[in-house]
Motif scaffolding. Structure first.
Motif, PDB file in Angstrom:
ATOM      1  N   VAL A  46       0.840  -1.201   0.000  1.00 49.10           N
ATOM      2  CA  VAL A  46       0.000   0.000   0.000  1.00 49.10           C
ATOM      3  C   VAL A  46       0.873   1.248   0.000  1.00 49.10           C
ATOM      4  N   ARG A  47       0.317   2.293  -0.592  1.00 50.45           N
ATOM      5  CA  ARG A  47       1.009   3.583  -0.644  1.00 50.45           C
ATOM      6  C   ARG A  47       0.316   4.564   0.303  1.00 50.45           C
ATOM      7  N   LEU A  48       1.094   5.272   1.115  1.00 56.82           N
ATOM      8  CA  LEU A  48       0.542   6.288   2.004  1.00 56.82           C
ATOM      9  C   LEU A  48       0.182   7.521   1.180  1.00 56.82           C
ATOM     10  N   VAL A  49      -1.108   7.893   1.208  1.00 57.76           N
ATOM     11  CA  VAL A  49      -1.558   9.038   0.415  1.00 57.76           C
ATOM     12  C   VAL A  49      -1.952  10.219   1.286  1.00 57.76           C
ATOM     13  N   GLN A  50      -2.108  10.022   2.585  1.00 58.27           N
ATOM     14  CA  GLN A  50      -2.475  11.136   3.465  1.00 58.27           C
ATOM     15  C   GLN A  50      -2.007  10.848   4.884  1.00 58.27           C
ATOM     16  N   ALA A  51      -1.449  11.856   5.535  1.00 62.18           N
ATOM     17  CA  ALA A  51      -1.064  11.758   6.946  1.00 62.18           C
ATOM     18  C   ALA A  51      -0.940  13.173   7.486  1.00 62.18           C
ATOM     19  N   ASP A  52      -1.963  13.625   8.180  1.00 65.52           N
ATOM     20  CA  ASP A  52      -1.998  14.989   8.689  1.00 65.52           C
ATOM     21  C   ASP A  52      -2.577  14.971  10.100  1.00 65.52           C
ATOM     22  N   PRO A  53      -1.758  15.272  11.124  1.00 65.48           N
ATOM     23  CA  PRO A  53      -2.288  15.266  12.500  1.00 65.48           C
ATOM     24  C   PRO A  53      -3.473  16.196  12.684  1.00 65.48           C
ATOM     25  N   GLY A  54      -3.541  17.258  11.876  1.00 65.70           N
ATOM     26  CA  GLY A  54      -4.643  18.203  12.003  1.00 65.70           C
ATOM     27  C   GLY A  54      -5.978  17.612  11.597  1.00 65.70           C
ATOM     28  N   THR A  55      -5.963  16.669  10.634  1.00 64.80           N
ATOM     29  CA  THR A  55      -7.201  16.018  10.212  1.00 64.80           C
ATOM     30  C   THR A  55      -7.424  14.697  10.940  1.00 64.80           C
ATOM     31  N   ALA A  56      -6.412  14.259  11.674  1.00 64.58           N
ATOM     32  CA  ALA A  56      -6.502  13.036  12.488  1.00 64.58           C
ATOM     33  C   ALA A  56      -6.711  11.796  11.632  1.00 64.58           C
ATOM     34  N   LYS A  57      -6.225  11.793  10.383  1.00 68.19           N
ATOM     35  CA  LYS A  57      -6.438  10.644   9.534  1.00 68.19           C
ATOM     36  C   LYS A  57      -5.143  10.232   8.821  1.00 68.19           C
ATOM     37  N   VAL A  58      -4.971   8.896   8.741  1.00 69.29           N
ATOM     38  CA  VAL A  58      -3.951   8.295   7.896  1.00 69.29           C
ATOM     39  C   VAL A  58      -4.709   7.501   6.842  1.00 69.29           C
ATOM     40  N   ARG A  59      -4.357   7.681   5.585  1.00 72.12           N
ATOM     41  CA  ARG A  59      -5.079   6.991   4.526  1.00 72.12           C
ATOM     42  C   ARG A  59      -4.098   6.373   3.526  1.00 72.12           C
ATOM     43  N   PHE A  60      -4.424   5.136   3.139  1.00 70.33           N
ATOM     44  CA  PHE A  60      -3.595   4.406   2.191  1.00 70.33           C
ATOM     45  C   PHE A  60      -4.413   4.067   0.946  1.00 70.33           C
TER      46      PHE A  60
END
Length: 478
Positions: A461-475
């Motif tokens: 899987v590729r990490l496409v989002q990681a932002d503590p401000g949005t509280a989400k990690v998305r692959f």
């Protein structure tokens, strides 16, 4: 999503602190106690209800994380009549809280202590939870004192509970207890924790129960970056948990015999949930022969091995559906057991942190004395399961969102990288959406694809989002 505990070593950096503060605001988590609650707590701390029985001669000790000050339990273990005697003192919150008062109302509003990686939001003001009501060393305070006699195999012979004054002599942590037992320097009351704990673990196997030694996700911050790994529990963690389980089982049996009580119940996991775990085990290269029961497999795993730790995290999905079951007037409930305990069980050992435990203690005290429970307990029983369910949902949301925030902080500089993952959850209504577990680092994140996700299978899987401000990690699939 399974329950996961996460701990940050050191002070979190500003972006992480800001995200956690924003989360508390979004969830409406109280940042302080009302003035009237603090005033009542201050008064109660100075003048609690004092029990007649004095047990301060018993050299109790506590076993907790090193920084904890809200100490609910203290124990003393000894040999007795060819077996063992377990004395387990529980903080007597009812000695400080007046039913219907400001403290009581606030506790019903909060329901549980909430734990964030950077701070905790307590059920009761610190003057009580970390002061007068806490079983701190060298402090005399009221307690609910359980005395449970066991035979040589660890089976319960007799159990009794009463109010008493107690005085803990030592505050120990798990690593300290483990070291003392391993090197042979532990005095008998501490050394017996292993002997009794292992005996109770064998009985757990016999009755078909299972204790999940779920690793904790530990975040270490250094040089402005984070590292995330699983911290495996020590054997002493499990032995200590067996003493709490023993007390909760004794409490459940006592309440059932008396005809009024509140149990912690859990239905048996459906076949589909176990089948899903089998697919996850296969993806993580964990051998699970079809003739091997789930409980036997769990006991064979080593939480210090990353693949096993990851699988143990997923096993917590079988604990979904736990709740509180109230019964009264001798009418036995349809369901009395907790599937993981494989016996009737009650929450009664953490009243500083959980509202229901104060009620369970009062019901057990009344049952042991052959008396009718206090009116405030009986009046509150019917609404208690709903209150606890709401509090548990809030606590689960906090845990889930905190993990998302910390994982986002860990991975914020690695967007675009490819990781080796395993699809551990797929939404029933949207099979293109689910969760993927990385073996390294110790992360579980959301994954979305245009096609059906392969549940239980390995997937780059590729990490496409990681932002503590949005509280989400998305692959996304690589």
């Amino acid at each position: 999503m399974p329950r996961r505990h996460i701990r940050v070593q050191g002070a979190p950096e500003a972006p992480l602190r800001a995200a956690l503060s924003a989360l508390r605001a979004d969830l409406g988590v109280p940042d302080s106690f009302p003035v009237e609650v603090l005033a009542e707590a201050e008064g109660a701390a100075k003048a609690p209800a004092v029990p007649a029985h004095d047990a301060t001669d018993i050299p109790f000790f506590t076993v907790d994380p090193p920084t904890s000050r809200d100490l609910d339990q203290a124990m003393h273990l000894s040999r007795h009549d060819g077996g063992y005697r377990v004395r387990y003192a529980i903080a007597d919150v009812a000695a400080f809280v007046v039913p219907g008062g400001a403290l009581d109302s606030e506790a019903h509003h909060r329901v549980t202590t909430l734990y964030f990686p950077d701070e905790r939001v307590p059920l009761h003001p610190a003057v009580l939870s970390e002061g007068a009501a806490s079983l701190l060393p060298d402090q005399t305070c009221p307690a609910v004192l359980w005395t449970v006699d066991l035979d040589a195999e660890g089976r319960t012979r007799a159990a009794d509970v009463r109010r008493a004054l107690v005085r803990s002599r030592a505050k120990l942590d798990y690593a300290d207890v483990q070291r003392r037992i391993d090197d042979g320097t532990a005095e008998e009351p501490v050394a017996l924790l292993k002997e009794i704990g292992e005996a109770r673990e064998l009985l757990e196997v016999e009755r078909g129960g299972i204790s999940l030694n779920v690793p904790e996700q530990e975040v270490v911050e250094h040089d402005h970056t984070y590292e995330l790994a699983y911290r495996a529990p020590l054997p002493a963690d499990a032995w200590n948990a067996q003493i709490s389980l023993l007390t909760g089982m004794a409490a459940a049996e006592l309440m059932l015999a008396h005809g009024t009580g509140v149990l912690r119940t859990l239905p048996t996991a459906p076949d589909g949930a176990v089948a899903r775990l089998r697919r996850t085990a296969r993806a993580l290269r964990i051998e699970w022969p079809h003739h091997v029961p789930y409980a036997a497999l769990i006991r064979s795993l080593n939480p210090r091995r990353p693949r096993h730790a990851a699988f143990l995290q997923e096993c917590t999905t079988l604990l979904r559906g736990a709740g509180y079951t109230v019964f009264r007037d001798g009418v036995r409930p349809a369901v009395t057991t907790h599937a993981a305990v494989a016996a009737p069980y009650a929450h009664c050992t953490a009243p500083l942190r959980r509202l229901a435990d104060r009620y369970a203690s009062e019901l057990c005290l009344a049952a042991a004395a052959g008396e009718t429970p206090p009116d405030w307990v009986l009046m509150g029983l019917d609404t208690l399961p709903k209150e606890m369910a709401e509090g548990s949902r809030r606590s689960g949301t906090v845990e889930r969102e905190c993990v998302d925030i910390v994982e986002a902080a860990l991975l914020k500089d690695r967007v675009g990288e490819v990781f080796d993952g395993c699809v551990v959850e797929v939404e029933e209504r949207r099979p293109t959406v689910g969760r993927v577990l990385l073996q390294e680092p110790a992360v579980i994140g959301r994954i979305e694809d245009g096609v059906r996700l392969p549940l239980g299978e390995r997937l780059p899987v590729r990490l496409v989002q990681a932002d503590p401000g949005t509280a989400k990690v998305r692959f996304a699939p690589a």
